[in-house]
Design a protein around this motif. Sequence first.
Motif, short mmCIF file in Angstrom:
data_model
loop_
_atom_site.label_atom_id
_atom_site.label_comp_id
_atom_site.label_asym_id
_atom_site.label_seq_id
_atom_site.Cartn_x
_atom_site.Cartn_y
_atom_site.Cartn_z
N GLU A 126 0.85 -1.21 0.00
CA GLU A 126 0.00 0.00 0.00
C GLU A 126 0.88 1.26 0.00
O GLU A 126 0.63 2.20 -0.74
CB GLU A 126 -0.93 0.01 1.22
N LYS A 127 1.94 1.25 0.83
CA LYS A 127 2.87 2.39 0.86
C LYS A 127 3.56 2.54 -0.50
O LYS A 127 3.70 3.65 -1.00
CB LYS A 127 3.94 2.19 1.94
N ALA A 130 1.20 4.03 -3.04
CA ALA A 130 1.03 5.47 -2.83
C ALA A 130 2.23 6.24 -3.37
O ALA A 130 2.08 7.27 -4.02
CB ALA A 130 0.83 5.76 -1.35
N ILE A 137 -2.32 7.27 0.53
CA ILE A 137 -2.41 5.88 0.98
C ILE A 137 -3.80 5.59 1.56
O ILE A 137 -4.32 4.49 1.42
CB ILE A 137 -1.29 5.54 1.99
N LYS A 141 -6.20 2.54 0.48
CA LYS A 141 -6.70 1.58 1.46
C LYS A 141 -8.22 1.45 1.40
O LYS A 141 -8.77 0.36 1.50
CB LYS A 141 -6.32 2.01 2.88
#
Length: 167
Positions: A126-127, A130, A137, A141
């Motif tokens: 996820e990081k 982003a 982020i 999510k």
Amino acid sequence: AKFTEKLAEKVQNQDEDLIDFIGNSYQHLIKNARISDFGKFKEMTGRIQEYNQKVLAGEPPMGVPTGIPQLDEHFLGFRNGDYAVIAGRTGEGKTTLALFMAYSAFMTNYKVSYITLEMPREQLFEKLDALATGISINKIKRLNLTQTELERYQLRAQEIASHSTDI
């Protein structure tokens, strides 16, 4: 060892003569040392020769880029044998910085391994998503993307996939 103990004591006590202590210790080391005492002098001269050869051949002397222009300009990226430590308090961006550097190296066609015991794989990706897309982020999510963001997300995914079949 005595120098380290004394330095730690001065730092802990916030002594005002700390800078003078470091400077005087360094001058003492230089004055009483032989050039062979400074470790891999032969390796350093080899790196200088390598740098000169690349410049003469018209090649950039850059190592693996960090993706941060100011760092790359100053340090010329990471090179074989370099050892880098990223330190900071919790939540100050160590993982984000390391991921950004790994992503930048990957996107300039370097093979990258990223090992962490800090967070689950999903959170790490996820990081990375982003960073790669410039999308918050939290939006990623929650899967709360606008059509434009979704298109940008898909485009970046295609660009990344085209860099390697080993993902």
